[in-house]
Design an enzyme around this catalytic site. Structure first.
Site, PDB file in Angstrom:
ATOM      1  N   HIS A 160       0.836  -1.219   0.000  1.00  0.00           N
ATOM      2  CA  HIS A 160       0.000   0.000   0.000  1.00  0.00           C
ATOM      3  C   HIS A 160       0.863   1.259   0.000  1.00  0.00           C
ATOM      4  CE1 HIS A 160      -3.283  -2.728   1.238  1.00  0.00           C
ATOM      5  NE2 HIS A 160      -2.334  -3.263   2.000  1.00  0.00           N
ATOM      6  N   SER A 281      14.867  21.370 -16.543  1.00  0.00           N
ATOM      7  CA  SER A 281      13.629  22.111 -16.775  1.00  0.00           C
ATOM      8  C   SER A 281      13.982  23.428 -17.462  1.00  0.00           C
ATOM      9  CB  SER A 281      12.957  22.386 -15.429  1.00  0.00           C
ATOM     10  OG  SER A 281      12.146  23.536 -15.519  1.00  0.00           O
ATOM     11  N   LYS A 287      16.112  21.629 -11.385  1.00  0.00           N
ATOM     12  CA  LYS A 287      15.483  20.350 -11.720  1.00  0.00           C
ATOM     13  C   LYS A 287      16.387  19.372 -12.461  1.00  0.00           C
ATOM     14  CE  LYS A 287      11.653  19.288 -11.133  1.00  0.00           C
ATOM     15  NZ  LYS A 287      10.385  19.727 -11.686  1.00  0.00           N
ATOM     16  N   GLU A 294       9.742   8.305 -16.953  1.00  0.00           N
ATOM     17  CA  GLU A 294       8.362   8.762 -17.147  1.00  0.00           C
ATOM     18  C   GLU A 294       7.839   8.389 -18.528  1.00  0.00           C
ATOM     19  OE1 GLU A 294       7.829  12.978 -15.594  1.00  0.00           O
ATOM     20  OE2 GLU A 294       9.965  12.647 -15.352  1.00  0.00           O
TER      21      GLU A 294
END
Ligand code: ARG
Length: 471
Positions: A160, A281, A287, A294
């Site tokens: 979980h 970024s 970043k 992804e």
């Protein structure tokens, strides 16, 4: 209009129709397989006395030259998409005839584009399956290396997405080895059902010419023939199976990528991806984004889409060939590329990742992931597990209220919960390493069990099988 088909028609094809029905812009990818199939077909025609020796060698020489030319053109980006050719089969036949003259017109004897395209797809997929299997194997080796190098690094195991019980990082990452092992077994099955030779089926009914199908199969490296010509030109099961394999494999990669994305966030900080596998970024200078992970996660969606697309394409088709089948290719080619790139990049990303061992170990220090250990301890003292579970549950609740970790409890507090709770024994158990080391059962997370697991993994990789119960 394609001049091979012009006999039947008085009017030219509408250019929009020509564009709409053409597949040359994507199926030119099959040019090598098409030439390979034609070379074997020439041998069959020669053996059946449908070509003499000279004609056969003219056709073969022409086909080989043509192959060279098309290869060069594609490499240089000079391949011309002439939609009047419709597809790669007609394109090559037209150019062959221009090259060798009328003999070129004999090549298509006893053959239809329906069995021809089926043959090309079988050849193409067999080759790609070999490459994908090699990528899977490389990936498995990388996982084993990583597990061996970090065999005793402890981290939280989750259910979980809540810290559950401490595990070894090596154990966690080896879970992916087994997913890939099953993927390879699935792929082996797909390969087996792709290993069928359709040529000789003609348009649908077979051929009246005495073509030696077994010889063609042997020459092209197939071990079996389609036994039904109508099945041969209609069957796309092997594509569905391949896309299903791909979907499952991408789902596995996507789960790994999801973990990598989490692990490299500041919240977890368990790993650092190599700079070469991340991007910046345009706005935020700090970043370092895990874009590759992804995108693998994202591209999984389009692979699923192709599987559903092809299944839907097939469900209403009457036997045998229908032009709908031309729609099987773009998604397939895209899937092959996506799977190959994803496998390669995920493997590289794992190889380049640095583990933040301290962070992983800190994460299991002061949480409640030793609670199951304490319940098991009471079971060893003779309590039924349910009762032990209840007692330790109350203990955890007490700690939460008092803002204490399990390790911070004193003997007096422990005794309020059960007289068998001994501080010295418990302190020992609450070291994450003790909890991990206790899971010695085959398949568990104890270091020696993981070492055995890795041995078994190596053995399975060699034998390509997963399960041996008695060992
Ligand atoms: N381009 C077609 C395909 O990809 C080849 C077979 C066409 N056959 C036909 N009779 N129109 O499926």
């Amino acid at each position: 209009m394609n001049r091979f088909l012009s006999g039947r028609f008085d009017v030219d094809t509408d250019p929009q129709v020509e564009r709409f029905t053409a597949s040359l812009h994507f199926d030119h990818l099959l040019f090598s397989e098409d030439v390979e199939g034609s070379l074997a077909h020439v041998d069959a025609l020669w053996e059946a006395d449908l070509l003499n020796e000279e004609e056969a060698s003219t056709l073969k020489k022409g086909l080989k030259e043509l192959h060279q030319e098309v290869q060069e053109e594609i490499k240089k980006g000079e391949f011309k998409l002439n939609f009047a050719d419709e597809d790669i089969h007609m394109h090559l036949e037209r150019r062959l005839t221009e090259k060798v003259g009328d003999t070129g017109g004999k090549l298509h004897t006893g053959r239809s584009r329906n069995d021809q395209v089926a043959l090309d797809l079988h050849l193409y997929l067999k080759k790609e399956i070999g490459e994908i299997d090699a990528l899977l194997e490389d990936f498995q080796k990388t996982i084993i290396d990583l597990a061996e190098k970090n065999l005793e690094v402890i981290m939280p195991g989750y259910t979980h997405l809540q810290r559950a019980q401490p595990v070894l990082f090596s154990h966690h990452i080896m879970a992916y080895f087994w997913m890939l092992q099953r993927d390879r077994e699935r792929l082996e099955g797909v390969k087996d059902r792709t290993d069928l030779m359709p040529l000789g089926a003609g348009a649908l009914a077979g051929s009246g010419f005495n073509l030696n199908r077994s010889r063609v199969a042997r020459e092209l490296g197939f071990s079996r023939l389609y036994e039904n010509s109508m099945d041969a030109v209609s069957d796309r099961d092997y594509l569905v199976e391949f896309l299903s394999f791909s979907s499952t494999n991408m789902m596995h990669l996507s789960r790994l990528c999801e973990e990598l994305v989490l692990w490299c966030s500041s919240e977890f900080n368990f790993i650092e991806l190599d700079q070469s596998h991340t991007t910046g970024s345009s706005l935020m200078p700090q970043k370092k984004n895990p874009d590759v992970a992804e995108l693998v996660r994202g591209k999984t969606g389009r692979v699923y889409g192709t599987l559903i697309g092809v299944l839907t394409l097939l469900k209403g088709l009457p036997l045998t060939y229908n032009k709908d089948l031309q729609e099987d290719k773009e998604g397939l080619f895209d899937t092959v590329e996506t799977v190959k790139q994803s496998l390669y990049l995920c493997k590289e990303m794992l190889k380049g990742a640095r583990l933040n061992r301290k962070k992983m170990e800190q994460a299991v220090e002061n949480d409640f992931s030793g609670a199951t250990e304490l319940a098991d301890y009471l079971v060893r003292k003779g309590l039924p597990f349910r009762e032990a579970h209840h007692i330790i549950g109350a203990l955890v609740s007490y700690c939460e209220k008092k803002n204490l970790s399990l390790k911070e409890l004193n003997q007096e507090q422990l005794l309020q919960f059960h007289h068998a709770l001994d501080l010295d024994e418990i302190s020992e158990l609450l070291f994450p390493l003790s909890s991990v080391s206790a899971k010695k059962l085959r398949g568990g997370t104890a270091p020696e069990a993981v070492r055995e697991q890795i041995k078994e993994a190596r053995r399975c990789m060699q034998n390509k099988e997963t399960f041996t119960a008695d060992k």
